[in-house]
Each structure stands twice: as C-alpha cells, then as structure tokens.
Design a protein around this motif. Structure first.
Motif, PDB file in Angstrom:
ATOM      1  N   HIS A  61      16.997  14.664  -3.192  1.00  0.00           N
ATOM      2  CA  HIS A  61      16.446  15.979  -3.539  1.00  0.00           C
ATOM      3  C   HIS A  61      17.211  17.114  -2.859  1.00  0.00           C
ATOM      4  O   HIS A  61      17.424  18.171  -3.465  1.00  0.00           O
ATOM      5  CB  HIS A  61      14.963  16.030  -3.166  1.00  0.00           C
ATOM      6  CG  HIS A  61      14.116  15.096  -3.983  1.00  0.00           C
ATOM      7  ND1 HIS A  61      13.966  15.228  -5.344  1.00  0.00           N
ATOM      8  CD2 HIS A  61      13.389  13.991  -3.626  1.00  0.00           C
ATOM      9  CE1 HIS A  61      13.169  14.265  -5.801  1.00  0.00           C
ATOM     10  NE2 HIS A  61      12.816  13.513  -4.772  1.00  0.00           N
ATOM     11  N   THR A  65      19.235  20.274  -4.722  1.00  0.00           N
ATOM     12  CA  THR A  65      18.981  21.666  -4.358  1.00  0.00           C
ATOM     13  C   THR A  65      20.255  22.364  -3.910  1.00  0.00           C
ATOM     14  O   THR A  65      20.554  23.490  -4.335  1.00  0.00           O
ATOM     15  CB  THR A  65      17.919  21.729  -3.244  1.00  0.00           C
ATOM     16  OG1 THR A  65      16.676  21.232  -3.739  1.00  0.00           O
ATOM     17  CG2 THR A  65      17.720  23.158  -2.763  1.00  0.00           C
ATOM     18  N   GLU A 200      12.566  25.162  -8.903  1.00  0.00           N
ATOM     19  CA  GLU A 200      12.296  23.725  -8.841  1.00  0.00           C
ATOM     20  C   GLU A 200      10.795  23.453  -8.796  1.00  0.00           C
ATOM     21  O   GLU A 200      10.331  22.436  -9.326  1.00  0.00           O
ATOM     22  CB  GLU A 200      12.981  23.113  -7.622  1.00  0.00           C
ATOM     23  CG  GLU A 200      14.487  23.001  -7.759  1.00  0.00           C
ATOM     24  CD  GLU A 200      15.152  22.495  -6.499  1.00  0.00           C
ATOM     25  OE1 GLU A 200      16.344  22.147  -6.557  1.00  0.00           O
ATOM     26  OE2 GLU A 200      14.494  22.462  -5.436  1.00  0.00           O
ATOM     27  N   ARG A 206      13.650  17.059  -9.907  1.00  0.00           N
ATOM     28  CA  ARG A 206      14.444  16.721  -8.730  1.00  0.00           C
ATOM     29  C   ARG A 206      14.704  17.995  -7.935  1.00  0.00           C
ATOM     30  O   ARG A 206      14.843  19.066  -8.489  1.00  0.00           O
ATOM     31  CB  ARG A 206      15.769  16.065  -9.146  1.00  0.00           C
ATOM     32  CG  ARG A 206      16.620  15.577  -7.989  1.00  0.00           C
ATOM     33  CD  ARG A 206      17.827  14.826  -8.486  1.00  0.00           C
ATOM     34  NE  ARG A 206      17.456  13.600  -9.199  1.00  0.00           N
ATOM     35  CZ  ARG A 206      18.338  12.753  -9.708  1.00  0.00           C
ATOM     36  NH1 ARG A 206      19.628  13.004  -9.628  1.00  0.00           N
ATOM     37  NH2 ARG A 206      17.924  11.656 -10.311  1.00  0.00           N
ATOM     38  N   GLY A 207      14.747  17.856  -6.613  1.00  0.00           N
ATOM     39  CA  GLY A 207      14.991  19.001  -5.751  1.00  0.00           C
ATOM     40  C   GLY A 207      13.900  19.138  -4.701  1.00  0.00           C
ATOM     41  O   GLY A 207      12.804  18.582  -4.832  1.00  0.00           O
ATOM     42  N   LEU A 208      14.192  19.879  -3.655  1.00  0.00           N
ATOM     43  CA  LEU A 208      13.226  20.052  -2.572  1.00  0.00           C
ATOM     44  C   LEU A 208      11.993  20.821  -3.027  1.00  0.00           C
ATOM     45  O   LEU A 208      10.887  20.575  -2.540  1.00  0.00           O
ATOM     46  CB  LEU A 208      13.897  20.763  -1.400  1.00  0.00           C
ATOM     47  CG  LEU A 208      15.006  19.975  -0.691  1.00  0.00           C
ATOM     48  CD1 LEU A 208      15.694  20.831   0.369  1.00  0.00           C
ATOM     49  CD2 LEU A 208      14.438  18.707  -0.045  1.00  0.00           C
ATOM     50  N   TRP A 210      10.643  20.662  -6.038  1.00  0.00           N
ATOM     51  CA  TRP A 210       9.815  19.671  -6.734  1.00  0.00           C
ATOM     52  C   TRP A 210       9.136  18.756  -5.729  1.00  0.00           C
ATOM     53  O   TRP A 210       7.958  18.398  -5.896  1.00  0.00           O
ATOM     54  CB  TRP A 210      10.684  18.840  -7.675  1.00  0.00           C
ATOM     55  CG  TRP A 210       9.911  17.746  -8.345  1.00  0.00           C
ATOM     56  CD1 TRP A 210       9.196  17.833  -9.494  1.00  0.00           C
ATOM     57  CD2 TRP A 210       9.748  16.403  -7.869  1.00  0.00           C
ATOM     58  NE1 TRP A 210       8.592  16.628  -9.790  1.00  0.00           N
ATOM     59  CE2 TRP A 210       8.917  15.717  -8.795  1.00  0.00           C
ATOM     60  CE3 TRP A 210      10.222  15.700  -6.759  1.00  0.00           C
ATOM     61  CZ2 TRP A 210       8.562  14.389  -8.647  1.00  0.00           C
ATOM     62  CZ3 TRP A 210       9.866  14.373  -6.607  1.00  0.00           C
ATOM     63  CH2 TRP A 210       9.044  13.726  -7.546  1.00  0.00           C
ATOM     64  N   LEU A 211       9.848  18.359  -4.680  1.00  0.00           N
ATOM     65  CA  LEU A 211       9.280  17.463  -3.671  1.00  0.00           C
ATOM     66  C   LEU A 211       8.072  18.099  -2.988  1.00  0.00           C
ATOM     67  O   LEU A 211       7.047  17.441  -2.762  1.00  0.00           O
ATOM     68  CB  LEU A 211      10.345  17.116  -2.631  1.00  0.00           C
ATOM     69  CG  LEU A 211       9.929  16.132  -1.529  1.00  0.00           C
ATOM     70  CD1 LEU A 211       9.613  14.773  -2.128  1.00  0.00           C
ATOM     71  CD2 LEU A 211      11.029  16.018  -0.477  1.00  0.00           C
TER      72      LEU A 211
END
Length: 264
Positions: A61, A65, A200, A206-208, A210-211
């Motif tokens: 992730h 980013t 995101e 995907r990506g910080l 989204w996390l």
C-alpha cells in the motif's frame, strides 16, 4: 565525541515536541479515562505497524501511494517550473495564464475528482492528474516570482560581458529563481500526499488511504492510527529529504531545517 553527538542533539532539538505528545498520548491511553478500543496505546499502534509490515501489506500500500505522489508531483514540477519561467519571461503569456490561475485556484481540486474518475478510471491516472493539478499552482507561482526577483544588476553585468541568452538563463536567472522554486516544491509535496490519501479513501483498492478506510470500517482503531502514523512518517521523511537536497544544490543560500533556528 562532541561532533558525534552534534547531529542527535540537533535532531532532538527539532523533534522533542513530538516525543512530548507521544508521552501524553501514552499516559492518557493507559490512564483508564478512555476506552482503549477508541484510544489505543502507542504499543498497540506499534504492534499493528509490525503486523502490517510482516504481512507485506504495508509495503504494497505504501508503494502504491508513493508512486501516485511522485508521479503527480513530478508532473506538476515539470509543468509548474516551465509555466513559471514562461510567465516571467513573456508578459503576453503571463497575462494569458494568470486569469486561469486566479479563477481556478479557489476551486478545491477534490471537487474535480468525479470528473477525473469518469475520464481516467479509479486507478493511478485519475489520482496522478488530480495531484498534478493541485500542486501546479504553488510551484508555478513561486517560480514566477523567483524569476522576476532576479537582480537586474547581475543581468546587466552579464549582458555587458557578452553573455548569450542561454548563458543568462543558466548562470543568472536559474540560480536566482532556484530558492523560490524549491520553496514551491516544499509547499506542493505535502499537498500531493494529502490529495493522494484523500482520493484513495474515496475510491481505491490499494494505498495507505484505502488501508485507513478499511481499518476504520473494520473498527480497528489501532490499525487506523497505525496507518496515520505511517503517513505522517513518510510525509516528514519526504520533506526532510527535499530540504537536504535543496541545501546540497543551492549551496550558496542554505536554508535551516528548523523553523525555530530560522526565527532566532
């Protein structure tokens, strides 16, 4: 021995407030005043960072980013510096472009994100385009004013010694504008990080950003703060790296890494 301790002491003098906040955070988290599920301790946050790192999720992730940040920021840097120089060099071009900046800058670029999704999809490209649009203004404007601030006496002196237009640009105008250009970079780089995280969180797989959204939906507050801590750390590291690069390239006009020391 004194020189060996100089760098750690200087670093602590600029970051000690962070450790104070962390200490207060841990004190509140362990006091029992708040629900630990809502306000986890730093140990719980660190544990989640370790879990994400071991599972490779953090690398995956963070890589997504950073790719979006660097791609959007790089495009804005190339376009912004070019536009800034052209606006300063050609008055007609400046009068043509300046109203577009004046009318367009108050509009939040995030409001254009649905259009970007419609045109480019929810993948990398829509986010990169939005980052480039957001970062373009500060880089272009700082480049413009830095170029306009070039000392006329230096220009006249170089011209009297037979310097060509290319030599004037490379030897006089570019060094004079460089500090202002890097100021625009340091303003734009955190903006790029913010825009990528926000987009995101809106639409991505995907990506910080989204996390963080996924952890929040899963009611894992420790993982949310872990994601935020990673974003903050990456942003801080990028800014410090850019400041060091700036001082290496613009060695004739160094900039302090500490705002406090500059004020003194």
């Amino acid at each position: 021995m004194v020189s060996f301790l100089t760098w750690p002491r200087a670093w602590l003098s600029r970051t000690y407030s962070i450790f104070i906040v962390m200490g207060l955070w841990e004190l509140v988290a362990r006091s029992g005043w708040v629900n630990p599920r809502l306000f986890p301790s730093l140990a719980a946050v660190a544990e989640q960072i370790w879990v994400l790192a071991v599972s490779q999720m953090l690398v995956v992730h963070a890589t997504a980013t950073l790719f979006r940040v660097f791609a959007g920021f790089g495009a804005a840097a190339v376009l912004g510096v070019g536009l800034g120089f052209l606006m300063a060099r050609y008055e007609v071009f400046g009068r043509l472009v300046e109203p577009m900046f004046s009318f367009g800058y108050p509009v939040p670029r995030v409001a254009l994100y649905p259009i970007c999704i419609f045109l480019f999809g929810i993948g990398h490209l829509s986010k990169v385009v939005l980052v480039a649009l957001e970062c373009l203004y500060p880089i272009a404007i700082k480049t413009y004013y830095g170029t306009r601030a070039a000392n006329r006496l230096y220009l006249w002196s170089a011209q009297s010694m037979g310097a060509s237009r290319a030599q004037l640009f490379l030897k006089v105008v570019l060094p004079a504008a460089a500090p202002s250009v890097f100021t625009g970079f340091r303003i734009a780089l955190p903006i790029a990080m913010v825009i990528v995280i926000v987009t995101e969180m809106i639409s991505s797989t995907r990506g910080l950003g989204w996390l963080i959204t996924y952890a929040s939906a899963s009611l894992s507050r420790a993982q949310v703060f872990a994601g935020v801590a990673v974003v903050a750390t990456i942003g801080y590291a990028l800014d410090r790296t850019l400041a060091v690069v700036r001082n290496r390239l613009i060695f004739w006009e160094r900039e302090s890494l500490s705002l406090v020391s500059e004020a003194r």
